[in-house]
Scaffold this active site. Structure first.
Site, short mmCIF file in Angstrom:
data_model
loop_
_atom_site.label_atom_id
_atom_site.label_comp_id
_atom_site.label_asym_id
_atom_site.label_seq_id
_atom_site.Cartn_x
_atom_site.Cartn_y
_atom_site.Cartn_z
N ASP A 83 0.84 -1.20 0.00
CA ASP A 83 0.00 0.00 0.00
C ASP A 83 0.88 1.25 0.00
O ASP A 83 2.00 1.24 0.53
CB ASP A 83 -0.93 0.03 1.22
CG ASP A 83 -1.92 1.19 1.15
OD1 ASP A 83 -2.84 1.13 0.32
OD2 ASP A 83 -1.76 2.17 1.91
N GLU A 85 0.74 5.71 0.50
CA GLU A 85 0.05 6.97 0.77
C GLU A 85 0.73 8.02 -0.11
O GLU A 85 1.95 7.97 -0.32
CB GLU A 85 0.14 7.36 2.25
CG GLU A 85 -0.49 6.35 3.20
CD GLU A 85 -1.97 6.08 2.95
OE1 GLU A 85 -2.66 7.00 2.46
OE2 GLU A 85 -2.43 4.96 3.22
N HIS A 221 -5.70 4.68 6.59
CA HIS A 221 -5.03 5.72 5.81
C HIS A 221 -3.57 5.91 6.21
O HIS A 221 -2.98 6.93 5.86
CB HIS A 221 -5.80 7.05 5.87
CG HIS A 221 -7.17 6.96 5.28
ND1 HIS A 221 -7.40 6.62 3.96
CD2 HIS A 221 -8.40 7.14 5.83
CE1 HIS A 221 -8.70 6.60 3.74
NE2 HIS A 221 -9.32 6.92 4.85
N ASP A 226 -3.39 -0.10 6.35
CA ASP A 226 -4.17 -0.55 5.21
C ASP A 226 -3.65 -1.88 4.65
O ASP A 226 -4.43 -2.70 4.15
CB ASP A 226 -4.16 0.52 4.12
CG ASP A 226 -5.02 1.73 4.50
OD1 ASP A 226 -5.68 1.69 5.55
OD2 ASP A 226 -4.99 2.72 3.76
#
Length: 257
Positions: A83, A85, A221, A226
């Site tokens: 994942d 961000e 988040h 996540d």
């Protein structure tokens, strides 16, 4: 099945995991469904049968779990749950600010979690969403340094990503600049959800976590939070989709381009 049905199915699976053995259908119905305020008796048994998806093994009148018979992932394959961000939605105009991965292979688990200096201010709404502030990434490495460190974990692995197109849109051009072609098999958990949970109208990570009764997502988040949640929902869906037929994760994936 409705979202509520998926939650009830997961509670059945969780109860079986806690007992560690097959249970008679009537006992499972009474022990789990009755605790949800549903009536006992034949009505509960009929409902139980409608809730037994691909995760459950039925032997005559007893119910068990296929996960007791074969592993996810298989012992001879590696998967990486990943994942990112970012500072926004555009791979061309925005930058990565965090990368997290979990690699599973031969029963071992390797984690990788790094903040990334984007070289540009983090928008205030992104800081509110993720909790990542400019001062948090000021001393962090740039994305090319972080990706160079992460590359060995990607080797010969099937990638599992929630909304894979978004993450790949950021990763592929940056990896290409490092001379690395990302051609790993890729599982998008949204695609799995279309097959495993057709009754869901929304297939974002929050919706999947709700359907699998995971409760509030710790670290939502943030990349590792996540990743952990994506791993949990992927594991449930893997057994729903394979339904007693052990299948390499790579065979249930599409290939990155």
């Amino acid at each position: 099945m409705s979202p509520t049905h998926y939650r009830l199915s997961t509670r059945l699976a969780r109860h079986l995991r806690s007992t560690g053995c097959r249970l008679p259908e009537h006992a499972l119905a009474e022990q789990v469904l009755a605790t949800q305020g549903l009536p006992k008796g034949s009505w509960a048994s009929d409902l139980l049968k409608s809730l037994l998806d691909g995760r459950f093994e039925r032997i005559e009148t007893e119910v068990g779990l296929w996960e007791w018979k074969y592993d996810f992932p298989a012992r001879d394959e590696a998967v990486v749950v990943l994942d990112l961000e970012t500072t926004g939605l555009s791979p061309d105009n925005n930058e990565i600010i965090e990368l997290a991965m979990i690699r599973l292979e031969n029963g071992s688990r390797t984690t990788f979690e790094r903040l990334v200096n984007p070289g540009t201010p983090i928008p205030a709404f992104i800081s509110r969403l993720t909790g990542i502030r400019n001062q948090d990434v000021r001393e962090a490495a740039d994305i090319y340094t972080v990706l160079s460190e992460a590359l060995p974990l990607l080797d010969n692995a099937t990638l599992i990503i929630q909304n894979a197109g978004f993450d790949l849109g950021f990763l592929q051009p940056r990896l290409k600049r490092l001379g690395y072609r990302l051609d790993n098999p890729v599982v998008d958990t949204i695609h799995w959800a279309r097959k495993a949970l057709p009754g869901l109208s929304k297939r974002g990570l929050d919706a999947l976590a709700w359907a699998f009764d995971l409760g509030p997502i710790a670290g939502r988040h943030r990349a590792m939070g996540d990743v952990e949640t994506t791993l949990q929902v992927a594991r449930e869906m893997y057994y729903m989709l394979t339904a007693g037929r052990p299948t390499p994760t790579s065979q249930l994936a599409f290939r990155a381009r």
